[in-house]
Motif scaffolding. Structure first.
Motif, PDB file in Angstrom:
ATOM      1  N   THR A   1       0.835  -1.213   0.000  1.00  0.00           N
ATOM      2  CA  THR A   1       0.000   0.000   0.000  1.00  0.00           C
ATOM      3  C   THR A   1       0.865   1.258   0.000  1.00  0.00           C
ATOM      4  O   THR A   1       0.535   2.258  -0.650  1.00  0.00           O
ATOM      5  CB  THR A   1      -0.903   0.037   1.255  1.00  0.00           C
ATOM      6  OG1 THR A   1      -0.099  -0.263   2.407  1.00  0.00           O
ATOM      7  CG2 THR A   1      -2.026  -0.999   1.152  1.00  0.00           C
ATOM      8  N   VAL A   2       1.994   1.210   0.717  1.00  0.00           N
ATOM      9  CA  VAL A   2       2.908   2.364   0.743  1.00  0.00           C
ATOM     10  C   VAL A   2       3.556   2.540  -0.626  1.00  0.00           C
ATOM     11  O   VAL A   2       3.691   3.657  -1.133  1.00  0.00           O
ATOM     12  CB  VAL A   2       3.979   2.188   1.845  1.00  0.00           C
ATOM     13  CG1 VAL A   2       5.048   3.270   1.750  1.00  0.00           C
ATOM     14  CG2 VAL A   2       3.325   2.195   3.222  1.00  0.00           C
ATOM     15  N   LYS A   3       3.943   1.431  -1.248  1.00  0.00           N
ATOM     16  CA  LYS A   3       4.544   1.507  -2.586  1.00  0.00           C
ATOM     17  C   LYS A   3       3.556   2.109  -3.592  1.00  0.00           C
ATOM     18  O   LYS A   3       3.920   2.960  -4.406  1.00  0.00           O
ATOM     19  CB  LYS A   3       4.976   0.120  -3.050  1.00  0.00           C
ATOM     20  CG  LYS A   3       6.162  -0.431  -2.265  1.00  0.00           C
ATOM     21  CD  LYS A   3       6.415  -1.877  -2.629  1.00  0.00           C
ATOM     22  CE  LYS A   3       7.579  -2.449  -1.827  1.00  0.00           C
ATOM     23  NZ  LYS A   3       7.612  -3.914  -1.845  1.00  0.00           N
ATOM     24  N   ALA A   4       2.309   1.646  -3.543  1.00  0.00           N
ATOM     25  CA  ALA A   4       1.299   2.168  -4.470  1.00  0.00           C
ATOM     26  C   ALA A   4       1.067   3.656  -4.220  1.00  0.00           C
ATOM     27  O   ALA A   4       0.975   4.458  -5.158  1.00  0.00           O
ATOM     28  CB  ALA A   4      -0.002   1.375  -4.312  1.00  0.00           C
TER      29      ALA A   4
ATOM     30  N   ASP B   1       5.938  -8.403  -3.890  1.00  0.00           N
ATOM     31  CA  ASP B   1       4.535  -7.964  -3.989  1.00  0.00           C
ATOM     32  C   ASP B   1       4.220  -7.243  -5.292  1.00  0.00           C
ATOM     33  O   ASP B   1       3.266  -6.454  -5.351  1.00  0.00           O
ATOM     34  CB  ASP B   1       4.216  -7.052  -2.802  1.00  0.00           C
ATOM     35  CG  ASP B   1       5.140  -5.819  -2.768  1.00  0.00           C
ATOM     36  OD1 ASP B   1       5.954  -5.642  -3.713  1.00  0.00           O
ATOM     37  OD2 ASP B   1       5.062  -5.046  -1.798  1.00  0.00           O
ATOM     38  N   ALA B   2       5.026  -7.483  -6.340  1.00  0.00           N
ATOM     39  CA  ALA B   2       4.875  -6.736  -7.592  1.00  0.00           C
ATOM     40  C   ALA B   2       3.433  -6.751  -8.103  1.00  0.00           C
ATOM     41  O   ALA B   2       2.847  -5.696  -8.409  1.00  0.00           O
ATOM     42  CB  ALA B   2       5.824  -7.303  -8.655  1.00  0.00           C
ATOM     43  N   ALA B   3       2.830  -7.950  -8.186  1.00  0.00           N
ATOM     44  CA  ALA B   3       1.470  -8.046  -8.720  1.00  0.00           C
ATOM     45  C   ALA B   3       0.480  -7.313  -7.822  1.00  0.00           C
ATOM     46  O   ALA B   3      -0.453  -6.653  -8.309  1.00  0.00           O
ATOM     47  CB  ALA B   3       1.074  -9.515  -8.864  1.00  0.00           C
ATOM     48  N   GLU B   4       0.721  -7.397  -6.534  1.00  0.00           N
ATOM     49  CA  GLU B   4      -0.200  -6.757  -5.579  1.00  0.00           C
ATOM     50  C   GLU B   4      -0.157  -5.229  -5.723  1.00  0.00           C
ATOM     51  O   GLU B   4      -1.196  -4.559  -5.676  1.00  0.00           O
ATOM     52  CB  GLU B   4       0.213  -7.186  -4.163  1.00  0.00           C
ATOM     53  CG  GLU B   4      -0.879  -7.022  -3.140  1.00  0.00           C
ATOM     54  CD  GLU B   4      -0.425  -7.493  -1.757  1.00  0.00           C
ATOM     55  OE1 GLU B   4       0.596  -8.234  -1.670  1.00  0.00           O
ATOM     56  OE2 GLU B   4      -1.076  -7.109  -0.781  1.00  0.00           O
ATOM     57  N   VAL B   5       1.058  -4.677  -5.886  1.00  0.00           N
ATOM     58  CA  VAL B   5       1.189  -3.224  -6.050  1.00  0.00           C
ATOM     59  C   VAL B   5       0.427  -2.768  -7.292  1.00  0.00           C
ATOM     60  O   VAL B   5      -0.331  -1.790  -7.244  1.00  0.00           O
ATOM     61  CB  VAL B   5       2.687  -2.814  -6.151  1.00  0.00           C
ATOM     62  CG1 VAL B   5       2.824  -1.353  -6.547  1.00  0.00           C
ATOM     63  CG2 VAL B   5       3.402  -3.095  -4.830  1.00  0.00           C
TER      64      VAL B   5
ATOM     65  N   LEU C   1       7.745   9.795   2.411  1.00  0.00           N
ATOM     66  CA  LEU C   1       8.356   8.464   2.316  1.00  0.00           C
ATOM     67  C   LEU C   1       9.440   8.277   3.385  1.00  0.00           C
ATOM     68  O   LEU C   1       9.557   7.197   3.977  1.00  0.00           O
ATOM     69  CB  LEU C   1       8.955   8.241   0.919  1.00  0.00           C
ATOM     70  CG  LEU C   1       9.531   6.836   0.720  1.00  0.00           C
ATOM     71  CD1 LEU C   1       8.437   5.776   0.777  1.00  0.00           C
ATOM     72  CD2 LEU C   1      10.296   6.735  -0.606  1.00  0.00           C
ATOM     73  N   ALA C   2      10.216   9.319   3.637  1.00  0.00           N
ATOM     74  CA  ALA C   2      11.247   9.230   4.677  1.00  0.00           C
ATOM     75  C   ALA C   2      10.606   8.888   6.021  1.00  0.00           C
ATOM     76  O   ALA C   2      11.146   8.100   6.802  1.00  0.00           O
ATOM     77  CB  ALA C   2      12.030  10.546   4.758  1.00  0.00           C
ATOM     78  N   GLY C   3       9.429   9.458   6.263  1.00  0.00           N
ATOM     79  CA  GLY C   3       8.697   9.124   7.484  1.00  0.00           C
ATOM     80  C   GLY C   3       8.310   7.653   7.502  1.00  0.00           C
ATOM     81  O   GLY C   3       8.453   6.969   8.527  1.00  0.00           O
ATOM     82  N   GLU C   4       7.858   7.143   6.366  1.00  0.00           N
ATOM     83  CA  GLU C   4       7.474   5.729   6.277  1.00  0.00           C
ATOM     84  C   GLU C   4       8.691   4.821   6.481  1.00  0.00           C
ATOM     85  O   GLU C   4       8.592   3.749   7.071  1.00  0.00           O
ATOM     86  CB  GLU C   4       6.845   5.419   4.909  1.00  0.00           C
ATOM     87  CG  GLU C   4       5.520   6.118   4.644  1.00  0.00           C
ATOM     88  CD  GLU C   4       4.382   5.528   5.478  1.00  0.00           C
ATOM     89  OE1 GLU C   4       4.454   4.332   5.839  1.00  0.00           O
ATOM     90  OE2 GLU C   4       3.420   6.270   5.770  1.00  0.00           O
ATOM     91  N   LEU C   5       9.847   5.244   5.942  1.00  0.00           N
ATOM     92  CA  LEU C   5      11.058   4.414   6.032  1.00  0.00           C
ATOM     93  C   LEU C   5      11.787   4.628   7.363  1.00  0.00           C
ATOM     94  O   LEU C   5      12.686   3.858   7.708  1.00  0.00           O
ATOM     95  CB  LEU C   5      12.019   4.742   4.877  1.00  0.00           C
ATOM     96  CG  LEU C   5      11.504   4.478   3.458  1.00  0.00           C
ATOM     97  CD1 LEU C   5      12.531   4.927   2.427  1.00  0.00           C
ATOM     98  CD2 LEU C   5      11.163   3.005   3.268  1.00  0.00           C
TER      99      LEU C   5
END
Lengths: 312, 312
Positions: A39-42, A72-76, A293-297
Motif C-alpha cells: 500500500t505504501v509503494k502504491a 509484492d509486484a502483482a499486488e502493487v 516516504l522518509a517518514g514511512e522508512l
C-alpha cells in the motif's frame, strides 16, 4: 529562510526539455532492508505521478527469493489499477517467467537488466554476457509482439568492482546486442558511481559511431562519489534527454561499499529549473512526497535539496 | 571492493590544471560548534599541505567575540612557523585591526570578505556595501604596500536568503569595486548554495564584459542543493582555474537552513582525476586527512568520496 528557487533562465547548451525516468519505487526500494508494504509503494507511485513524473518504473517481476522487497509486484499493480499500467509505467523483468507474470498483470512496458561485464553478469544473472543476451531474446521478442515498450539497462558501463576499468568498446558491444534484440531504449548504468564527465561523453561518442544515437539513450548515475549530477549534465550537453533518478535519492548498489543511492530526482529537478529545462515536475510536491516516504522508512532523505528545503 | 580511481583521460573542454584553494581550516572550521584545539588546526594544515594542497587559507583574524572558533589565529600560525606563512597561506582579515594582527603574525597573503547584497553586508559586516568597500580600502592598500597577495571574497553572488534573486549587474558592481581597490583575485561565493550552472556562466560572461577576466576569478560553491560540483565544472569549462573547496566537505553557512557545507575537496579531486585535470593533490592522503579530522570532530565526513572509499 523561505523556499526559493533559483532564477529560471534558458541554457543554450542543454535541451529545452527532458524526461525524468523515475526509478525510486523499483531501484530505490529494492535496496531497502526492511520490507515496505504494498500500500505504501502504491501510494508512493500515485504521489510521484501527482508531482508530475510521467515515467515511473513501478516494480520488478524478479524471483521473490532473490529480492523479497519486490515479491509484492502483482499486488502493487493490483492496488494501482490503471494508474500503474501503460507505456510509461515499466516494470523490470529478468526472464521469461518474469515476463509471464508481468503480462498477466497487464503491464504496458518492461525493462530488462543487462551487464557490460562478465563478472557482474555471472554474479547478478548467473550466466555470461552472451548467455544473458540469449535469455533476453525471447523476452524482448514476446514483449514487442504483445505491443509493449521495451527498455534495456546496461549495468557497470563505467567501472566494475571486480574488473575495474571497463573498456568503452566492451560497453558498446553489450549495447549493440541489446539494441539488436529490438529494445526501444538503453539506460547506461554507472552502477557503482565511478564515472566522471569526460568518460560519459567518450561513451556517448562511441555509441553514436556504432549507430546508437542519443535519442535512444537514457543515463543512470549513482552518487557514490558525488558525481551523479555533473555526469548527467555532461550527458544532457551531449544531447541525451532521458535521465534516471530516484525520488529522495533512494537506493544504492548492494555491491558497492557506500550506501549512497541514485541521483536524487529533487537535485536533478532543481538543476533543470535553474537552467530553464522543462521536466514537468512540481518540485514542491516531489519534496513533500520524499518527506512523507522518509517518514514511512524511518530515516531522512539523502537528497540535498530535500534536506535544504525542509531544514533537515 | 578495492579503492579504484576512474580512468584518467584528457578532457578537451576543461583546463589542463587547476589550483585548489583549500578553505577547510577557515571556512570549514568556523562553522563547527565545538572549539577545535589550535594544535589540531595546525596539524590539519600540515596534513593538507602534505597531501599536495598548495594554497590553504589557514585562519581568520576576525574579532574573537564574533567567531570564537578562530580566536586562536595567532597561536595556530605560531605553531606552524614558516609552514603557515607565505603567499599561498592566506588569512581572512575583516578590517584594519585584523590586518594589524595578521601583519604581526607575519602572514604573506590576506583575504577580505565582501558582500554583493546590502542585507548580508548589514548582517555580516554591520554596514552598507559602499561602507564596507570604504572599510576595505585602507586594508587592501596597506596589505599591498607590505607586499602581500590579496584576495577578495564576494558573498551572496547567486542568491541571498533575505533578498532572493541577486541581479548579475549588482554582483558585477561589487566585484568591480573590489578589483578597483587592487585585489589580485576575486572569489565568487554562492554562500547559500542556490546557483545552477547557467547562472554561473552568465555571471562570468558579465564579469568579462566589465573587464574582469577568468584569470582573476576563483569560484566558491556550497553543496546545499547538491549543485556544487556541477557549478564548478561549468566555471572550469568557461576558463576559471581556481576552485575553493574544503577537505571532507567541512563547513556551511550559519544563515542557511541546511548544515551542508562547502564543495568537498575530495569530490572535486575525484572529478579532476577522472578528467585528467592536474590538481597536484594525492587523493589517498587527502582522504586519510579527512578521516583523521572526522575522528577529532567526532562525526563522519559529509564528502561522498570519503564515505565511499572508507566504507562509511
Amino acid at each position: 529562510m523561505e523556499m526559493r528557487l533559483p532564477q529560471r533562465e534558458p541554457a543554450d547548451d542543454l535541451p529545452p526539455r527532458i524526461t525524468v525516468y523515475e526509478v525510486g519505487p523499483r531501484d530505490g526500494l529494492q535496496n531497502e532492508a526492511s520490507i515496505v508494504a504494498p500500500t505504501v509503494k502504491a501510494e508512493l507511485i500515485r504521489r510521484l505521478a501527482g508531482a508530475g513524473l510521467g515515467t515511473i518504473e513501478t516494480t520488478s517481476f524478479v524471483n521473490p527469493s532473490w529480492v523479497p522487497q519486490l515479491a509484492d509486484a502483482a499486488e502493487v499493480l493490483e492496488i494501482l489499477g490503471d494508474e500503474g499500467r501503460g507505456p510509461r509505467r515499466p516494470v523490470l523483468v529478468p526472464n521469461e517467467r518474469g515476463l509471464d507474470r508481468a503480462l498477466e498483470a497487464g503491464v504496458g512496458a518492461i525493462a530488462v537488466f543487462g551487464s557490460a561485464t562478465e563478472t557482474f553478469a555471472q554474479r547478478n544473472l548467473g550466466r555470461s554476457v552472451a548467455e544473458s543476451m540469449a535469455m533476453f531474446r525471447p523476452v524482448v521478442e514476446r514483449a514487442l509482439a504483445a505491443g509493449l515498450w521495451v527498455r534495456a539497462y546496461v549495468s557497470m558501463c563505467f567501472g566494475d568492482p571486480w574488473e575495474g576499468d571497463v573498456p568503452v568498446t566492451q560497453v558498446v558491444d553489450a549495447c549493440r546486442s541489446l539494441m539488436d534484440l529490438g529494445c526501444h531504449e538503453l539506460s547506461l548504468g554507472d552502477t557503482i558511481g565511478v564515472a566522471t564527465s569526460g568518460h560519459v561523453v567518450r561513451l556517448l561518442d562511441a555509441l553514436e559511431s556504432a549507430g546508437i544515437g542519443v535519442d535512444r539513450i537514457g543515463v543512470h548515475f549513482h552518487d557514490t562519489y558525488g558525481q551523479a549530477l555533473a555526469n548527467t549534465l555532461a550527458a544532457l550537453r551531449r544531447g541525451v534527454t532521458v535521465v534516471d533518478a530516484a525520488a529522495g535519492g533512494l537506493g544504492g548498489c548492494p555491491y558497492a561499499k557506500s550506501a549512497t543511492g541514485n541521483l536524487a530526482t529533487e537535485d536533478l529537478v532543481w538543476a533543470m529549473d535553474g537552467a530553464g529545462v522543462e521536466t514537468g515536475v512540481d518540485l514542491g510536491a516531489l519534496v513533500e512526497t520524499s518527506v512523507w516516504l522518509a517518514g514511512e522508512l524511518g530515516r531522512p532523505s539523502p537528497s540535498r535539496v530535500v534536506r535544504a528545503l525542509t531544514g533537515g
